[in-house]
Design a protein around this motif. Structure first.
Motif, PDB file in Angstrom:
ATOM      1  N   TYR A 153       0.965  -0.978   0.082  1.00 24.32           N
ATOM      2  CA  TYR A 153      -0.033  -0.112  -0.302  1.00 24.32           C
ATOM      3  C   TYR A 153       0.413   1.017   0.541  1.00 24.32           C
ATOM      4  O   TYR A 153       0.379   2.403  -0.642  1.00 24.32           O
ATOM      5  CB  TYR A 153      -1.250  -0.172   1.395  1.00 24.32           C
ATOM      6  CG  TYR A 153      -1.703   0.765   1.779  1.00 24.32           C
ATOM      7  CD1 TYR A 153      -3.290   1.541   0.955  1.00 24.32           C
ATOM      8  CD2 TYR A 153      -1.250   2.298   2.283  1.00 24.32           C
ATOM      9  CE1 TYR A 153      -3.500   2.645   0.951  1.00 24.32           C
ATOM     10  CE2 TYR A 153      -2.557   3.076   2.661  1.00 24.32           C
ATOM     11  CZ  TYR A 153      -3.689   3.154   1.618  1.00 24.32           C
ATOM     12  OH  TYR A 153      -3.657   4.511   1.790  1.00 24.32           O
ATOM     13  N   SER A 154       1.905   1.317   0.959  1.00 28.83           N
ATOM     14  CA  SER A 154       3.166   2.159   0.966  1.00 28.83           C
ATOM     15  C   SER A 154       3.547   2.631  -0.459  1.00 28.83           C
ATOM     16  O   SER A 154       3.681   4.037  -1.112  1.00 28.83           O
ATOM     17  CB  SER A 154       3.424   2.737   1.954  1.00 28.83           C
ATOM     18  OG  SER A 154       3.258   2.031   3.349  1.00 28.83           O
ATOM     19  N   LEU A 155       4.257   1.541  -1.275  1.00 26.47           N
ATOM     20  CA  LEU A 155       4.542   2.204  -2.164  1.00 26.47           C
ATOM     21  C   LEU A 155       3.688   1.635  -3.648  1.00 26.47           C
ATOM     22  O   LEU A 155       3.967   3.233  -3.813  1.00 26.47           O
ATOM     23  CB  LEU A 155       5.359   0.099  -2.397  1.00 26.47           C
ATOM     24  CG  LEU A 155       6.111   0.283  -4.198  1.00 26.47           C
ATOM     25  CD1 LEU A 155       7.143   1.145  -4.057  1.00 26.47           C
ATOM     26  CD2 LEU A 155       6.300  -1.602  -3.830  1.00 26.47           C
ATOM     27  N   VAL A 156       2.498   1.400  -3.239  1.00 23.31           N
ATOM     28  CA  VAL A 156       1.290   2.532  -4.734  1.00 23.31           C
ATOM     29  C   VAL A 156       1.156   4.145  -4.108  1.00 23.31           C
ATOM     30  O   VAL A 156       1.387   4.735  -5.260  1.00 23.31           O
ATOM     31  CB  VAL A 156       0.191   1.261  -4.975  1.00 23.31           C
ATOM     32  CG1 VAL A 156      -0.622   2.042  -5.230  1.00 23.31           C
ATOM     33  CG2 VAL A 156       0.665  -0.069  -4.864  1.00 23.31           C
ATOM     34  N   CYS A 157       0.739   3.988  -3.026  1.00 25.74           N
ATOM     35  CA  CYS A 157       0.583   5.518  -2.507  1.00 25.74           C
ATOM     36  C   CYS A 157       1.939   6.415  -2.539  1.00 25.74           C
ATOM     37  O   CYS A 157       1.528   7.578  -3.563  1.00 25.74           O
ATOM     38  CB  CYS A 157       0.346   5.214  -1.418  1.00 25.74           C
ATOM     39  SG  CYS A 157      -1.233   4.636  -0.913  1.00 25.74           S
ATOM     40  N   ALA A 158       3.500   6.419  -3.077  1.00 32.07           N
ATOM     41  CA  ALA A 158       4.631   6.662  -2.992  1.00 32.07           C
ATOM     42  C   ALA A 158       4.260   7.156  -4.583  1.00 32.07           C
ATOM     43  O   ALA A 158       4.926   8.265  -4.881  1.00 32.07           O
ATOM     44  CB  ALA A 158       5.454   6.255  -2.889  1.00 32.07           C
ATOM     45  N   SER A 159       3.009   6.746  -5.511  1.00 33.29           N
ATOM     46  CA  SER A 159       3.858   7.079  -6.738  1.00 33.29           C
ATOM     47  C   SER A 159       2.243   8.426  -6.948  1.00 33.29           C
ATOM     48  O   SER A 159       3.532   9.102  -7.947  1.00 33.29           O
ATOM     49  CB  SER A 159       2.943   5.984  -7.851  1.00 33.29           C
ATOM     50  OG  SER A 159       1.431   6.102  -7.352  1.00 33.29           O
ATOM     51  N   GLN A 160       1.597   8.957  -5.891  1.00 37.14           N
ATOM     52  CA  GLN A 160       0.955   9.786  -5.788  1.00 37.14           C
ATOM     53  C   GLN A 160       2.274  11.711  -6.251  1.00 37.14           C
ATOM     54  O   GLN A 160       1.626  12.189  -6.924  1.00 37.14           O
ATOM     55  CB  GLN A 160       0.642  10.596  -4.749  1.00 37.14           C
ATOM     56  CG  GLN A 160       1.274  11.089  -3.250  1.00 37.14           C
ATOM     57  CD  GLN A 160       0.093  10.412  -1.920  1.00 37.14           C
ATOM     58  OE1 GLN A 160      -0.610  10.120  -1.891  1.00 37.14           O
ATOM     59  NE2 GLN A 160       1.126  11.551  -1.186  1.00 37.14           N
ATOM     60  N   LEU A 161       3.091  11.387  -6.049  1.00 32.84           N
ATOM     61  CA  LEU A 161       3.816  11.955  -6.387  1.00 32.84           C
ATOM     62  C   LEU A 161       4.684  12.697  -7.750  1.00 32.84           C
ATOM     63  O   LEU A 161       4.224  13.785  -7.699  1.00 32.84           O
ATOM     64  CB  LEU A 161       5.692  12.765  -4.949  1.00 32.84           C
ATOM     65  CG  LEU A 161       6.056  13.666  -5.083  1.00 32.84           C
ATOM     66  CD1 LEU A 161       5.933  14.825  -5.135  1.00 32.84           C
ATOM     67  CD2 LEU A 161       7.649  12.856  -4.242  1.00 32.84           C
ATOM     68  N   ALA A 162       4.964  11.427  -8.477  1.00 34.75           N
ATOM     69  CA  ALA A 162       4.426  11.640  -9.485  1.00 34.75           C
ATOM     70  C   ALA A 162       3.753  11.815 -10.223  1.00 34.75           C
ATOM     71  O   ALA A 162       3.725  12.844 -11.278  1.00 34.75           O
ATOM     72  CB  ALA A 162       5.296   9.951 -10.078  1.00 34.75           C
ATOM     73  N   PHE A 163       2.164  11.303  -9.675  1.00 33.16           N
ATOM     74  CA  PHE A 163       1.204  12.100 -10.373  1.00 33.16           C
ATOM     75  C   PHE A 163       1.329  13.543 -10.445  1.00 33.16           C
ATOM     76  O   PHE A 163       0.788  14.714 -11.311  1.00 33.16           O
ATOM     77  CB  PHE A 163      -0.188  11.249  -9.702  1.00 33.16           C
ATOM     78  CG  PHE A 163       0.006   9.810 -10.302  1.00 33.16           C
ATOM     79  CD1 PHE A 163      -0.478   9.551 -11.823  1.00 33.16           C
ATOM     80  CD2 PHE A 163       0.616   8.652 -10.007  1.00 33.16           C
ATOM     81  CE1 PHE A 163      -0.421   8.368 -12.523  1.00 33.16           C
ATOM     82  CE2 PHE A 163      -0.431   7.962  -9.873  1.00 33.16           C
ATOM     83  CZ  PHE A 163      -0.641   7.566 -11.312  1.00 33.16           C
TER      84      PHE A 163
END
Length: 304
Positions: free
Chosen positions: A68-78
């Protein structure tokens, strides 16, 4: 219920709103937005917040904490993409470096733990949780950029009360939508059983919900405030830094173990954060020099 808790404590924000509200609320616009426009904005953003909270909660339900944390880390790129197209964010080498390093820091921290599928979760539910978490990250990033656009193009006010109003009114809408969804889905029927099964008792269950709700509002005001003062990308960068700093807090408070991966993730987060701050320092220095030059030119042109 987790979706409702994230916005339900909005009434506590009326206290600082009352204290900080100024009778001389300045505005950079001679034509303030109409009530209809404000209602449309708050309703739209509030509905998006409710959907985003549900996606995050669903993703956490079917994924392990590390995944979950790994996927949520993508929010900065988005957020970097949305900021570029919606907010005309200028990307320098330092900002790009900061976004990449902070994303890597969060990803490194996430893969440190076991990321296998949780027991009892089928492949279909695991995939659904992954899609929900990824969609929540993208939607959250879009939401931050839209808030920045609203502050800059619609509200155009210079007092911090606009931040509190944004958080309160969108939370009202999000809470109403979440409560309606809670009853429409029938999930409310499981609340008594959930409360009875809480290990510390019913009172502790209620206090935990209240404390969590207030903490969510405090965090949200900070996020929206950073959008108002700096930018949506900076606000998201701060949130990403906190993910890497969490193990340090766990070390101090809960005496958790601090391994090499967590230390590297923390150092990367500090590096990315300092890089972003340095870019802001450069931008502010340039802006200050321009203001000084404009002031000097006006003095030179003024009659004796």
């Amino acid at each position: 219920m987790a979706t409702v808790v994230q916005t339900a404590a909005f009434p506590v924000l009326f206290i600082p709103l009352f204290l900080f509200r100024s009778a001389k609320d300045t505005s950079t616009s001679t034509n303030p937005p109409s009530i209809l426009v404000l209602l449309l904005i708050y309703f739209s953003l509030g509905s998006v917040i409710a959907l985003d909270n549900w996606l995050y909660s669903t993703g956490l339900l079917y994924l392990s904490a590390s995944t979950y944390s790994l996927v949520c880390a993508s929010q900065l790129a988005f957020n970097a993409v949305f900021s570029y197209f919606i907010n005309s964010q200028k990307f320098t080498i330092l900002i790009s470096n900061s976004v990449i390093i902070l994303s890597l820091s969060s990803a490194l921290l996430a893969v440190d733990d076991d990321s296998e599928r949780p027991s009892g979760v089928s492949k279909s539910k695991y995939f659904f949780g992954f899609i929900c978490a990824l969609g929540a990250s993208a939607l959250y990033s879009l939401l931050l950029s839209l808030m920045q656009l609203t502050f800059q193009k619609v509200l155009k006010r210079e007092t911090f009360t606009v931040v509190l109003e944004m958080q309160i009114y969108t939370s009202i809408v999000a809470t109403i939508v979440s409560v309606v969804a809670l009853f429409a889905s029938g999930e409310w029927k499981s609340l008594p059983h959930e409360m009875a099964g809480f290990g510390k008792g019913r009172v502790s269950y209620v206090l935990t919900l209240v404390g969590t709700a207030v903490a969510w509002q405090t965090c949200s005001v900070g996020v929206v405030g950073l959008i108002f003062i700096v930018s949506s990308l900076f606000s998201n960068a701060i949130s990403t830094v906190s993910l890497a700093v969490t193990p340090l807090a766990a070390l101090v408070i809960f005496h958790d173990k601090m391994n090499g991966v967590k230390i590297i993730a923390l150092l990367l987060a500090i590096w990315g954060f300092v890089t972003y701050l340095y870019q802001n320092y450069i931008d502010e220095s340039k802006a200050q020099r321009r203001r000084n030059e404009m002031g000097e030119s006006r003095v030179e042109r003024s009659p004796c």
